[in-house]
Write a protein that holds these residues in place. Structure first.
Motif, PDB file in Angstrom:
ATOM      1  N   LYS A 186       3.917  -5.280  15.396  1.00 38.72           N
ATOM      2  CA  LYS A 186       3.504  -4.555  14.184  1.00 38.72           C
ATOM      3  C   LYS A 186       4.011  -5.209  12.898  1.00 38.72           C
ATOM      4  O   LYS A 186       4.061  -4.547  11.852  1.00 38.72           O
ATOM      5  CB  LYS A 186       3.991  -3.093  14.243  1.00 38.72           C
ATOM      6  CG  LYS A 186       3.587  -2.334  15.485  1.00 38.72           C
ATOM      7  CD  LYS A 186       2.080  -2.268  15.655  1.00 38.72           C
ATOM      8  CE  LYS A 186       1.671  -1.453  16.880  1.00 38.72           C
ATOM      9  NZ  LYS A 186       0.223  -1.454  17.107  1.00 38.72           N
ATOM     10  N   LEU A 187       4.348  -6.481  12.944  1.00 37.32           N
ATOM     11  CA  LEU A 187       4.834  -7.163  11.756  1.00 37.32           C
ATOM     12  C   LEU A 187       3.731  -7.388  10.731  1.00 37.32           C
ATOM     13  O   LEU A 187       4.005  -7.558   9.537  1.00 37.32           O
ATOM     14  CB  LEU A 187       5.463  -8.508  12.137  1.00 37.32           C
ATOM     15  CG  LEU A 187       6.716  -8.443  13.028  1.00 37.32           C
ATOM     16  CD1 LEU A 187       7.167  -9.853  13.401  1.00 37.32           C
ATOM     17  CD2 LEU A 187       7.836  -7.699  12.317  1.00 37.32           C
ATOM     18  N   ASP A 188       2.480  -7.378  11.197  1.00 34.02           N
ATOM     19  CA  ASP A 188       1.365  -7.583  10.268  1.00 34.02           C
ATOM     20  C   ASP A 188       1.230  -6.437   9.270  1.00 34.02           C
ATOM     21  O   ASP A 188       0.618  -6.586   8.211  1.00 34.02           O
ATOM     22  CB  ASP A 188       0.055  -7.778  11.032  1.00 34.02           C
ATOM     23  CG  ASP A 188      -0.314  -6.576  11.902  1.00 34.02           C
ATOM     24  OD1 ASP A 188       0.587  -6.050  12.590  1.00 34.02           O
ATOM     25  OD2 ASP A 188      -1.492  -6.175  11.903  1.00 34.02           O
ATOM     26  N   GLU A 189       1.838  -5.284   9.586  1.00 37.46           N
ATOM     27  CA  GLU A 189       1.735  -4.121   8.718  1.00 37.46           C
ATOM     28  C   GLU A 189       2.783  -4.112   7.597  1.00 37.46           C
ATOM     29  O   GLU A 189       2.680  -3.320   6.652  1.00 37.46           O
ATOM     30  CB  GLU A 189       1.902  -2.826   9.537  1.00 37.46           C
ATOM     31  CG  GLU A 189       1.041  -2.733  10.785  1.00 37.46           C
ATOM     32  CD  GLU A 189      -0.417  -2.423  10.485  1.00 37.46           C
ATOM     33  OE1 GLU A 189      -0.748  -2.251   9.301  1.00 37.46           O
ATOM     34  OE2 GLU A 189      -1.218  -2.377  11.431  1.00 37.46           O
ATOM     35  N   LEU A 190       3.793  -4.980   7.686  1.00 38.77           N
ATOM     36  CA  LEU A 190       4.905  -4.934   6.735  1.00 38.77           C
ATOM     37  C   LEU A 190       4.493  -5.044   5.267  1.00 38.77           C
ATOM     38  O   LEU A 190       5.085  -4.366   4.414  1.00 38.77           O
ATOM     39  CB  LEU A 190       5.922  -6.028   7.074  1.00 38.77           C
ATOM     40  CG  LEU A 190       6.698  -5.843   8.384  1.00 38.77           C
ATOM     41  CD1 LEU A 190       7.663  -7.010   8.597  1.00 38.77           C
ATOM     42  CD2 LEU A 190       7.463  -4.524   8.379  1.00 38.77           C
ATOM     43  N   PRO A 191       3.499  -5.881   4.912  1.00 38.51           N
ATOM     44  CA  PRO A 191       3.111  -5.956   3.496  1.00 38.51           C
ATOM     45  C   PRO A 191       2.620  -4.633   2.909  1.00 38.51           C
ATOM     46  O   PRO A 191       2.547  -4.489   1.684  1.00 38.51           O
ATOM     47  CB  PRO A 191       1.991  -7.009   3.500  1.00 38.51           C
ATOM     48  CG  PRO A 191       2.316  -7.886   4.659  1.00 38.51           C
ATOM     49  CD  PRO A 191       2.815  -6.923   5.709  1.00 38.51           C
ATOM     50  N   GLN A 192       2.297  -3.682   3.754  1.00 40.50           N
ATOM     51  CA  GLN A 192       1.850  -2.392   3.244  1.00 40.50           C
ATOM     52  C   GLN A 192       2.963  -1.632   2.537  1.00 40.50           C
ATOM     53  O   GLN A 192       2.717  -0.623   1.865  1.00 40.50           O
ATOM     54  CB  GLN A 192       1.246  -1.559   4.382  1.00 40.50           C
ATOM     55  CG  GLN A 192      -0.116  -2.053   4.804  1.00 40.50           C
ATOM     56  CD  GLN A 192      -0.537  -1.561   6.171  1.00 40.50           C
ATOM     57  OE1 GLN A 192      -0.425  -0.382   6.465  1.00 40.50           O
ATOM     58  NE2 GLN A 192      -1.013  -2.482   7.001  1.00 40.50           N
ATOM     59  N   LEU A 193       4.191  -2.127   2.663  1.00 43.19           N
ATOM     60  CA  LEU A 193       5.282  -1.549   1.881  1.00 43.19           C
ATOM     61  C   LEU A 193       4.990  -1.695   0.386  1.00 43.19           C
ATOM     62  O   LEU A 193       5.405  -0.868  -0.417  1.00 43.19           O
ATOM     63  CB  LEU A 193       6.616  -2.219   2.234  1.00 43.19           C
ATOM     64  CG  LEU A 193       7.196  -1.876   3.611  1.00 43.19           C
ATOM     65  CD1 LEU A 193       8.400  -2.760   3.918  1.00 43.19           C
ATOM     66  CD2 LEU A 193       7.591  -0.403   3.693  1.00 43.19           C
ATOM     67  N   PHE A 194       4.253  -2.754   0.014  1.00 37.41           N
ATOM     68  CA  PHE A 194       3.832  -2.906  -1.378  1.00 37.41           C
ATOM     69  C   PHE A 194       2.844  -1.803  -1.753  1.00 37.41           C
ATOM     70  O   PHE A 194       2.912  -1.250  -2.860  1.00 37.41           O
ATOM     71  CB  PHE A 194       3.184  -4.276  -1.600  1.00 37.41           C
ATOM     72  CG  PHE A 194       4.155  -5.426  -1.563  1.00 37.41           C
ATOM     73  CD1 PHE A 194       5.031  -5.645  -2.618  1.00 37.41           C
ATOM     74  CD2 PHE A 194       4.194  -6.285  -0.473  1.00 37.41           C
ATOM     75  CE1 PHE A 194       5.929  -6.712  -2.590  1.00 37.41           C
ATOM     76  CE2 PHE A 194       5.084  -7.354  -0.439  1.00 37.41           C
ATOM     77  CZ  PHE A 194       5.958  -7.566  -1.504  1.00 37.41           C
ATOM     78  N   ASN A 195       1.901  -1.483  -0.827  1.00 33.78           N
ATOM     79  CA  ASN A 195       0.954  -0.392  -1.078  1.00 33.78           C
ATOM     80  C   ASN A 195       1.686   0.928  -1.282  1.00 33.78           C
ATOM     81  O   ASN A 195       1.291   1.758  -2.118  1.00 33.78           O
ATOM     82  CB  ASN A 195      -0.015  -0.236   0.093  1.00 33.78           C
ATOM     83  CG  ASN A 195      -1.020  -1.364   0.215  1.00 33.78           C
ATOM     84  OD1 ASN A 195      -1.001  -2.109   1.178  1.00 33.78           O
ATOM     85  ND2 ASN A 195      -1.914  -1.511  -0.741  1.00 33.78           N
ATOM     86  N   VAL A 196       2.760   1.124  -0.515  1.00 29.19           N
ATOM     87  CA  VAL A 196       3.546   2.348  -0.633  1.00 29.19           C
ATOM     88  C   VAL A 196       4.287   2.374  -1.969  1.00 29.19           C
ATOM     89  O   VAL A 196       4.277   3.385  -2.687  1.00 29.19           O
ATOM     90  CB  VAL A 196       4.558   2.469   0.528  1.00 29.19           C
ATOM     91  CG1 VAL A 196       5.477   3.678   0.313  1.00 29.19           C
ATOM     92  CG2 VAL A 196       3.832   2.607   1.863  1.00 29.19           C
ATOM     93  N   PHE A 197       4.902   1.256  -2.310  1.00 29.44           N
ATOM     94  CA  PHE A 197       5.728   1.198  -3.520  1.00 29.44           C
ATOM     95  C   PHE A 197       4.920   1.497  -4.778  1.00 29.44           C
ATOM     96  O   PHE A 197       5.406   2.176  -5.693  1.00 29.44           O
ATOM     97  CB  PHE A 197       6.392  -0.176  -3.638  1.00 29.44           C
ATOM     98  CG  PHE A 197       7.467  -0.232  -4.690  1.00 29.44           C
ATOM     99  CD1 PHE A 197       8.713   0.338  -4.463  1.00 29.44           C
ATOM    100  CD2 PHE A 197       7.237  -0.858  -5.909  1.00 29.44           C
ATOM    101  CE1 PHE A 197       9.709   0.301  -5.437  1.00 29.44           C
ATOM    102  CE2 PHE A 197       8.221  -0.898  -6.890  1.00 29.44           C
ATOM    103  CZ  PHE A 197       9.466  -0.321  -6.655  1.00 29.44           C
ATOM    104  N   ILE A 198       3.667   1.017  -4.830  1.00 27.61           N
ATOM    105  CA  ILE A 198       2.852   1.242  -6.030  1.00 27.61           C
ATOM    106  C   ILE A 198       2.077   2.555  -5.980  1.00 27.61           C
ATOM    107  O   ILE A 198       1.349   2.895  -6.911  1.00 27.61           O
ATOM    108  CB  ILE A 198       1.873   0.073  -6.275  1.00 27.61           C
ATOM    109  CG1 ILE A 198       0.839  -0.031  -5.151  1.00 27.61           C
ATOM    110  CG2 ILE A 198       2.637  -1.228  -6.440  1.00 27.61           C
ATOM    111  CD1 ILE A 198      -0.199  -1.128  -5.390  1.00 27.61           C
ATOM    112  N   GLY A 199       2.217   3.295  -4.874  1.00 34.19           N
ATOM    113  CA  GLY A 199       1.661   4.640  -4.819  1.00 34.19           C
ATOM    114  C   GLY A 199       0.305   4.797  -4.176  1.00 34.19           C
ATOM    115  O   GLY A 199      -0.263   5.890  -4.187  1.00 34.19           O
ATOM    116  N   GLU A 200      -0.242   3.732  -3.580  1.00 29.64           N
ATOM    117  CA  GLU A 200      -1.547   3.838  -2.928  1.00 29.64           C
ATOM    118  C   GLU A 200      -1.427   4.438  -1.530  1.00 29.64           C
ATOM    119  O   GLU A 200      -2.391   5.012  -1.018  1.00 29.64           O
ATOM    120  CB  GLU A 200      -2.198   2.458  -2.814  1.00 29.64           C
ATOM    121  CG  GLU A 200      -2.568   1.840  -4.138  1.00 29.64           C
ATOM    122  CD  GLU A 200      -3.092   0.431  -4.002  1.00 29.64           C
ATOM    123  OE1 GLU A 200      -3.985   0.049  -4.771  1.00 29.64           O
ATOM    124  OE2 GLU A 200      -2.596  -0.312  -3.118  1.00 29.64           O
TER     125      GLU A 200
END
Length: 206
Positions: free
Chosen positions: A89-103
């Motif tokens: 599930k390492l491919d999902e890690l960049p979604q932390l950026f989606n979380v941080f900006i509120g999406e």
């Protein structure tokens, strides 16, 4: 407000802590196949708003044009590096950026592409009333989704008729139980499920 604060804190700290991993994964992707490091795909988010979900690229460039569903862990469109990124599930890690900006949120219904959201019944659209998440009950229950679809002679029909309705049931279960402690439980179950061969379905059925 508490959930958003939790999302900002956890995603911000997470990005700082795993920054070396993000760097190593980026190098591995760049070295193993041609194309960009990240993959962006339009998904349906809160209130039906379209946003671009961010992932590490795990497939050969242009492979998504052959279909939206990935079938089997050894789908030939998946790169050698991508196989392991998906497995852990390492491919999902960049979604932390989606979380941080509120999406997105750390925990919430996984966002679907418009093609499948268009199939939702009126009562199913309640899952669009909250922010989509990196993980949820359905992510744990269907962590071997690729293999489930591989066993079907018609993966697309299998997903629409069997997998998607069950995902929506689990999404509604989350909405009914939503709270900070539920989020912490789901994050814990997500991490432990990556290293387990047996499904945690008995926990999800409660």
């Amino acid at each position: 407000m508490l959930k958003r604060s939790f999302d900002i804190l956890s995603s911000g700290v997470g990005l700082l802590v795993i920054s070396p991993i993000l760097g190593m994964v980026s190098i591995a992707i760049a070295a193993s196949s041609k194309g960009g490091i990240f993959y962006r795909q339009s998904r349906v988010g809160l209130d039906g708003k379209i946003f671009n979900i961010l992932k590490f690229r795990t497939m050969y460039t242009g492979a998504d044009k052959q279909g939206l569903l990935t079938v089997g862990d050894r789908d030939p469109r998946v790169t050698p590096t991508g196989y392991y990124l998906r497995k852990f599930k390492l491919d999902e890690l960049p979604q932390l950026f989606n979380v941080f900006i509120g999406e997105m949120s750390m925990v919430g219904p996984r966002p679907e592409v418009s093609k499948y959201v268009d199939l939702y019944a009126a009562e199913d659209r309640i899952v669009l009333s909250i922010k989509p998440g990196i993980t949820d009950y359905a992510s744990i229950y269907f962590r071997n989704e690729n293999e489930i679809l591989k066993s079907s002679s018609d993966p697309e029909r299998k997903y629409i008729e069997d997998v998607l309705p069950r995902k929506l049931e689990l999404n509604k279960k989350y909405i009914a139980e939503m709270g900070i402690w539920t989020d912490i439980k789901i994050i814990f179950l997500t991490i432990t499920s990556i290293f387990k061969k047996d499904e945690d379905s008995e926990v999800l059925e409660r």
